[in-house]
Design an enzyme around this catalytic site. Structure first.
Site: not given
Length: 448
Positions: A272, A275
């Site tokens: 998660g 980025c």
């Protein structure tokens, strides 16, 4: 390009435009390297915090570094582009490139805004260096705009120097990077970047000099590969669930192969943060634009596997709680997308918490650092001031962020406050034997 010369009696002057996670680390790092630095930040609250030596987010070691250099006068922050335009020898662009709403493509509005604000003010030769993660081909368009819209014209050159900062390790990755990539079009730009990064280069950091499209692909390619590796081991966890194998032992065995390596082979609820998810999707979107269908096919499956991991945690919750969740209390240990940060963007922990709440359960969350951010994103969840408080009356405990604090919890103490001693270790980082010996039902994806 003919770059302006820097007087021998002063250090390089550097501006850093955009001072959230990437920019704050970059600005502090450049000051630590010995340069005079001005950061540009348009958010008034963030600007005030930074000038007081406080980072706008939780990042270990960043506040002391900011404090040192704002107090010394080497580093300051402003919201006025006129203060940096012809003052700086090098301008770093560190603004965000989030996912476009309703699309997988990267939103470049903040990058374009930098050009809008800075270009009309540049009257002297200078180097503009992009650090933001952008689709391949962006730097050429940015340079064309600078050279068209700046009074200095073709005396402005754009280079791309992608960052590889890991949240919770941003300071160290800034000061001691594992590699430096310089996407340049001229020897002058390469020389200036070597001057900027002289300290880590002298310490042995390898440098890759390439053209700008290669540099733009490096960051997206790195994140796509890391996402693929994470999704691979999570797919293996599904195989382990189906066969009674142990995914942790499988990962250890695979990791001894030097061609594979153990890093990022940790099964769990998936990746998660701000980025990997959006960079992977932007990479796919750009591949589609240039007609490289094979990349899209591969990375779409990587993304789908990642999304399924969260569903797998919910399915395991169903298995343990039964079908009727009304009146059932579920504790979620963790809100940040990973330990060491307060970043809850695309957090697997909060996503799972929200899904379980929709099924009718009462969900209580605790995280050592990310509580305020979590409340803003998921205000309907309950929040507790400690892990023990969060577990009071729980029928199921979900371990979803791998904070060291959670590994140190005493299962005997927690057993005395929960309604049912059942835990799902989605991060596979708790000692199963310790919890089972304390009378807990311990489950983990990919573990027998």
């Amino acid at each position: 390009m003919t770059q302006g010369s820097t007087p021998a009696d002063r250090p390089l002057r550097i501006s850093v435009i955009g001072t959230n996670y990437l920019g704050a680390n970059t600005a502090a790092g450049m000051a630590e390297f010995g340069f005079d630095v001005i950061g540009v930040e348009i958010d008034e609250g963030r600007l005030k915090s930074l000038n007081e030596g406080r980072a706008p987010l939780y990042e270990p070691g960043l506040d002391p570094l900011l404090k040192t250099h704002t107090e010394s006068g080497r580093l300051r922050f402003t919201n006025d582009y006129r203060e940096i335009a012809d003052w700086a020898d090098v301008h770093f662009i560190c603004v965000g490139t989030p996912q476009t709403e309703g699309s997988d493509a990267a939103d470049l509005s903040q990058v374009n805004s930098v050009v809008d604000m800075l270009a009309p003010l540049l009257t002297q030769p200078t180097l503009v260096v992009g650090r933001s993660t952008v689709p391949v081909g962006t730097s050429a368009k940015v340079e064309q705009r600078f050279q068209t819209e700046a009074p200095a014209g073709t005396a402005i050159e754009v280079a791309w120097q992608p960052e590889f900062l890991r949240e919770a390790h941003g300071v160290d990755d800034t000061l001691r990077p594992d590699r430096l990539v310089f996407g340049v079009q001229s020897e002058a730009a390469e020389s200036r970047l070597r001057e900027v990064f002289a300290t880590p280069i002298a310490d042995g950091t390898p440098v890759v000099v390439c053209n700008r499209p290669t540099a733009e692909l490096v960051k997206g390619g790195a994140n796509a590969f890391l996402a693929t590796k994470i999704s691979f081991i999570n797919a293996m966890a599904e195989m382990c669930d189906a066969t009674g194998a142990d995914v942790s032992q499988l990962a250890d065995a695979l990791g001894f192969d030097k061609r594979i390596g153990r890093g990022m082979l940790n099964a769990g609820p998936g990746y998660g943060g701000g980025c990997l998810p959006k960079d992977l999707r932007a990479f796919m979107a750009r591949a589609g634009e240039i007609g490289v269908e094979e990349v899209i096919t591969l990375l779409r499956e990587v993304d789908d596997i990642n999304r399924r991991r969260r569903s797998r945690i919910v399915d395991l919750t169903h298995e343990l709680l039964g079908t009727d969740w009304v009146g059932r209390n579920v504790t979620v240990l963790g809100a940040a997308f990973k330990a060491g940060t307060d970043d809850v963007r695309d957090s697997p922990a909060l996503d799972v918490a929200g899904r379980i709440q929709l099924h009718g359960a009462t969900v209580t969350v605790y995280d050592p650092e990310a509580m305020d951010n979590a409340r803003r994103v998921r205000p309907t969840l309950k929040y507790a001031a400690s892990a023990v408080e969060a577990c009071a009356g729980a029928h199921l405990v979900l371990h979803l962020t791998e904070w060291p604090e959670f590994r140190e919890l005493d299962p005997n103490q927690l057993k005395s406050v929960v309604d049912s001693p059942v835990i799902v270790d989605a991060r596979l980082s708790l000692d199963a034997a310790t919890w089972r010996n304390a009378g807990w039902t311990y489950r983990a994806p990919g573990k027998p």
